[in-house]
Design a protein around this motif. Structure first.
Motif, PDB file in Angstrom:
ATOM      1  N   PRO A   1      44.424  45.184  38.534  1.00 56.37           N
ATOM      2  CA  PRO A   1      44.992  44.145  39.392  1.00 56.37           C
ATOM      3  C   PRO A   1      43.996  43.505  40.369  1.00 56.37           C
ATOM      4  O   PRO A   1      44.255  42.429  40.889  1.00 56.37           O
TER       5      PRO A   1
ATOM      6  N   VAL B   1      42.540  40.763  37.570  1.00 58.80           N
ATOM      7  CA  VAL B   1      43.371  40.139  36.542  1.00 58.80           C
ATOM      8  C   VAL B   1      44.686  39.651  37.147  1.00 58.80           C
ATOM      9  O   VAL B   1      45.311  40.368  37.932  1.00 58.80           O
ATOM     10  N   ALA B   2      45.111  38.426  36.800  1.00 59.11           N
ATOM     11  CA  ALA B   2      46.302  37.837  37.418  1.00 59.11           C
ATOM     12  C   ALA B   2      47.600  38.422  36.872  1.00 59.11           C
ATOM     13  O   ALA B   2      48.577  38.577  37.600  1.00 59.11           O
ATOM     14  N   SER B   3      47.603  38.733  35.560  1.00 57.67           N
ATOM     15  CA  SER B   3      48.796  39.357  34.993  1.00 57.67           C
ATOM     16  C   SER B   3      48.369  40.257  33.843  1.00 57.67           C
ATOM     17  O   SER B   3      47.380  39.970  33.150  1.00 57.67           O
ATOM     18  N   ILE B   4      49.118  41.352  33.690  1.00 59.27           N
ATOM     19  CA  ILE B   4      48.727  42.358  32.704  1.00 59.27           C
ATOM     20  C   ILE B   4      49.804  42.450  31.618  1.00 59.27           C
ATOM     21  O   ILE B   4      50.884  42.964  31.864  1.00 59.27           O
ATOM     22  N   PRO B   5      49.505  41.943  30.408  1.00 60.56           N
ATOM     23  CA  PRO B   5      50.498  42.014  29.328  1.00 60.56           C
ATOM     24  C   PRO B   5      50.662  43.465  28.852  1.00 60.56           C
ATOM     25  O   PRO B   5      49.744  44.272  29.009  1.00 60.56           O
TER      26      PRO B   5
ATOM     27  N   LEU C   1      41.649  38.549  29.695  1.00 56.92           N
ATOM     28  CA  LEU C   1      42.949  38.422  30.361  1.00 56.92           C
ATOM     29  C   LEU C   1      42.883  37.277  31.378  1.00 56.92           C
ATOM     30  O   LEU C   1      41.801  36.791  31.689  1.00 56.92           O
ATOM     31  N   PRO C   2      44.044  36.861  31.913  1.00 58.14           N
ATOM     32  CA  PRO C   2      44.009  35.774  32.891  1.00 58.14           C
ATOM     33  C   PRO C   2      43.243  36.181  34.162  1.00 58.14           C
ATOM     34  O   PRO C   2      43.429  37.270  34.681  1.00 58.14           O
TER      35      PRO C   2
ATOM     36  N   LYS D   1      42.024  36.396  37.990  1.00 57.96           N
ATOM     37  CA  LYS D   1      42.558  36.306  39.336  1.00 57.96           C
ATOM     38  C   LYS D   1      41.629  35.415  40.165  1.00 57.96           C
ATOM     39  O   LYS D   1      40.418  35.414  39.938  1.00 57.96           O
TER      40      LYS D   1
ATOM     41  N   THR E   1      39.947  32.748  32.289  1.00 56.72           N
ATOM     42  CA  THR E   1      40.171  34.125  31.841  1.00 56.72           C
ATOM     43  C   THR E   1      39.012  34.981  32.330  1.00 56.72           C
ATOM     44  O   THR E   1      37.954  34.465  32.698  1.00 56.72           O
TER      45      THR E   1
ATOM     46  N   THR F   1      45.039  36.718  25.553  1.00 60.44           N
ATOM     47  CA  THR F   1      45.760  35.598  26.158  1.00 60.44           C
ATOM     48  C   THR F   1      46.468  34.750  25.111  1.00 60.44           C
ATOM     49  O   THR F   1      47.112  33.762  25.452  1.00 60.44           O
TER      50      THR F   1
END
Ligand code: TXA
Ligand code: MG
Length: 348
Positions: free
Chosen positions: A73, A76-80, A99-100, A102, A115, A185
């Motif tokens: 976190p 990274v903005a969101s964790i799939p 990943l996206p 932050k 990303t 992503t």
């Protein structure tokens, strides 16, 4: 510029190296794949030093190294959900997830992308260094841009000796090829760079994983958007012209390696040959370096970059390479070899 210090790394020295990172300096460190050139991933000025030291194009993004998946976190903005499954299965280990990004991660680190690529390396010195530094560590391979990735501290010294503050010497790296890069992503996920975690192993966990067409391209990727900017640059290249012999039949490949080496030697060239143990048995020409058995792609991967550097030191004019099957770790090996050869592929 500070003098480069090579640390064999008792804990006190590791603390010094962590302090260099906190203060915006560059620390080369061992991982299970290759040596990395580390800087604080959140510090634009420190990251700029990486690009400068390597001579790396600014649109080629860096991998951010964490000490634990729990730190995701931070960057990274969101964790799939796939990331959580993969992290628990393969981290620490040679798998990088895209990943996206932050906002705290500066664009210089991601080569301008929205990303960010992250991984937790499987090496005690790397993990302890990151933990002690208290920051996410941006780390490309610690070679000059375009040269083979470093698998020993001596390789780092050779390329970047006067440009880094500290080199941590952890001995030769185990895997020898870089981490697998997987883009999470998009759905299905896309494999951007084959590496230590195989495509087959990823598909076992995720179901379908698309291979980016650039991975086994037989010619250079021209203009246009590529998903992993690193793929468009020539890489891993020794100074000599490289001929990569490929085909379906192992014996024909080995025979063609031998005849090509003979032709080049007859033309007056100093020839190097990179062969498997089996292929070397029928090779009568040139300076032959053996990567390992055909049945043991891990051995071929572990020795690959060191052998390419050795050919430079031997000052050969041409290197003839015996291709192997692109399955398992062999996919990563063949991907690196095609780039090293500048796509100069000879079909046997
Ligand atoms: O094993 C490794 O991954 C080593 C060790 C030091 O961790 N690092 C490494 O970094 O190989 P580097 O910079 O040599 O390669 C990073 C690759 C490049 O091909 C780059 O384009 C790709 O990862 N990459 C990084 N961030 C990306 C992103 N946001 N999207 C797509 N590709 C990315
Ligand atoms: Mg690299």
């Amino acid at each position: 510029m500070m003098r480069t210090v090579v640390l064999k790394c008792p804990p006190d020295d590791l603390e010094k190296a962590a302090q260099v990172l906190r203060e915006g300096g560059l620390v080369a460190f061992p991982t299970e794949t290759v040596y990395g050139l580390g800087a604080n991933a959140l510090d634009e000025k420190a990251v700029a030093k990486i690009f400068h030291a390597k001579g790396r194009p600014p649109d080629n993004p860096l991998i951010v190294h964490l000490a634990s998946a729990e730190d995701l976190p931070q960057v990274v903005a969101s964790i799939p959900p796939e990331a959580i499954v993969l992290a628990s299965r393969f981290w620490p280990g040679p798998l990088t997830l895209v990943l996206p990004r932050k906002d705290e991660v500066p664009l210089i680190t991601t080569g301008g992308l929205e990303t960010v690529a992250v991984r937790v390396p499987d090496h005690p010195l790397a993990l302890e260094l990151i933990r002690r530094s208290g920051v996410p560590v941006a780390g490309p391979s610690a070679n000059l841009s375009g040269r083979p990735s470093p698998t020993t501290a001596a390789h780092v010294l050779e390329d970047l000796g006067d440009k880094v503050d500290v080199i941590i010497d952890g001995g030769p790296t185990g895997l020898g090829v870089e981490s697998t890069v997987l883009d999470l992503t998009t759905s299905p996920p896309v494999l951007l760079r084959p590496g230590g975690v195989t495509w087959e192993a990823l598909e076992e966990v995720l179901g379908k994983v698309i291979l980016d067409p650039a991975i086994l391209a037989k010619e250079p990727i021209e203009e246009g958007p590529v998903r992993s900017p690193g793929m468009k640059y020539r890489h891993y290249a020794p100074k000599a012209k490289v001929y990569l012999v490929e085909g379906q039949d192992e014996e024909r490949i080995a025979a063609r390696v031998d005849s090509l080496a003979a032709e080049l030697a007859a033309a007056g060239l100093k020839v190097g040959v990179l062969a498997t143990a089996e292929g070397a048995a029928r090779c009568g020409r040139g300076l032959v370096l053996i990567g390992g058995s055909r049945r043991d792609p891990a051995a071929l991967a572990a020795s690959l970059f060191a052998h390419l550097r050795t050919f430079d030191r031997l000052d050969v004019d041409a290197v003839v390479v015996e291709g192997i099957k692109p399955v398992g770790l062999g996919l990563a090996v063949m991907n690196r070899l095609r780039k090293a050869a500048g796509y100069n592929i000879i079909e046997a």
